[in-house]
Scaffold this motif. Structure first.
Motif, mmCIF file in Angstrom:
data_model
loop_
_atom_site.group_PDB
_atom_site.id
_atom_site.type_symbol
_atom_site.label_atom_id
_atom_site.label_comp_id
_atom_site.label_asym_id
_atom_site.label_seq_id
_atom_site.Cartn_x
_atom_site.Cartn_y
_atom_site.Cartn_z
ATOM 1 N N THR A 97 -9.014 6.290 -1.736
ATOM 2 C CA THR A 97 -8.727 6.404 -0.312
ATOM 3 C C THR A 97 -8.691 7.880 0.062
ATOM 4 O O THR A 97 -9.033 8.743 -0.742
ATOM 5 N N HIS A 148 0.837 -1.203 0.000
ATOM 6 C CA HIS A 148 0.000 0.000 0.000
ATOM 7 C C HIS A 148 0.870 1.251 0.000
ATOM 8 O O HIS A 148 0.607 2.218 -0.739
ATOM 9 N N ARG A 195 2.343 1.751 -3.423
ATOM 10 C CA ARG A 195 1.371 2.258 -4.408
ATOM 11 C C ARG A 195 1.073 3.734 -4.175
ATOM 12 O O ARG A 195 0.887 4.497 -5.133
#
Length: 314
Positions: A28, A4, A7
């Motif tokens: 997000t 995560h 990314r």
């Protein structure tokens, strides 16, 4: 550290360091992205980004190396997924193709139909856009293969191979005065209104260069990205069209237009296929490339992907 965080860093770079846009792309929150990047920096003991207050301004020197490593890691993660998909279902999946309108309309249909015959469980996802958008879709893993004439060879992160050669043609309504000439010249064209592609599409660069080299300023009255649109306005008498030869192959396609080859005026163009460097190519992706051109073979593509040479000219 985790994927995560990787990314988030990669998407921040892709979005020109705009964390709000990066968060939207990754579905997000912006604070979550910012926190994850800070945690990764703490763990590595370096600043990936230089900041002014809370705003990210640029990549630091060690940050540039971190981003290169992250790109490799995430590319290999994607390759692992593709390998799993490949061997879990040998004959199914999605082939994502990025290409221009002209390629999608005139070049791809036969190859897509033949691929579907060979792999009936494979779904086709077709993305159409400008050549630079085609390159970006492949680079960002939204497409397995890109097909275009312009731009693709300008990206070092792409492996590009020539697919086929083509020329421009002039399209005119029957009875147009230029049809009385045995050989239409650039000076003749410059005296008439012209209709052709947008500057970033379908070999338009060669058209502009040809006029410029003669010191001529063409009267381009309409620009479009779609060959059929260009032909429509030619039929209305707005001007002489300059289109890719693929758009007029087959007399049934343009019964009320006359086509004249224009390779002697604008030279020849090369359509290219592109793959992301280092990507794992599934069997049906390789087969589709082979169906596009007799000169593209599985062995040639894999050799190019492995860095085995670079002079792949028609």
């Amino acid at each position: 550290m985790n994927l995560h965080q990787f990314r988030f860093v990669q998407e921040a770079v892709r979005r020109n360091l705009n964390l709000t846009e990066a968060a939207k792309a990754l579905h997000t929150s912006q604070p979550g992205v910012s926190k994850a990047i800070l945690e990764l920096e703490d763990e590595l003991g370096i600043d990936i980004f230089a900041r002014h207050g809370k705003r990210i301004k640029r990549l630091t020197e060690p940050g540039q190396q971190v981003v290169r490593s992250i790109d490799i890691i995430l590319r290999e993660v994607q390759n692992l997924k593709r390998i799993g998909e490949q061997y879990a279902a040998q004959d199914s999946g999605t082939l994502s193709i990025a290409t221009t309108h002209t390629q999608a309309r005139y070049v791809l249909p036969a190859a897509v139909a033949r691929l579907r015959q060979a792999y009936p469980k494979v779904r086709i996802s077709l993305h159409q856009g400008a050549p630079d958008q085609v390159a970006r879709l492949v680079l960002e893993d939204h497409a397995d293969i890109g097909i275009a004439t312009e731009s693709l060879a300008h990206h070092a992160e792409l492996v590009t191979l020539p697919c086929y050669e083509w020329q421009h043609v002039l399209v005119l309504p029957p009875g147009h005065p230029l049809l009385e000439r045995e050989r239409i010249g650039l000076e003749d064209l410059a005296a008439h209104p012209l209709i052709t592609y947008h500057p970033t599409f379908t070999g338009r660069t060669r058209i502009d260069q040809a006029f410029a080299q003669r010191g001529l300023t063409p009267q381009i009255v309409l620009e479009a990205i779609d060959s059929d649109v260009i032909k429509t306005y030619v039929k209305l008498g707005m001007g002489v069209g300059i289109v890719a030869e693929m758009a007029v192959q087959g007399e049934e396609r343009t019964p009320d237009l006359v086509a004249r080859p224009a390779g002697y005026l604008f030279g020849h163009n090369v359509a290219r296929v592109a793959f992301k460097r280092g990507a794992y190519l599934r069997q049906f992706v390789l087969r589709f490339a082979e169906l596009l051109s007799d000169r593209l073979s599985r062995d040639l593509i894999l050799r190019a992907m492995e860095g085995g040479g670079h002079d792949y000219q028609l």
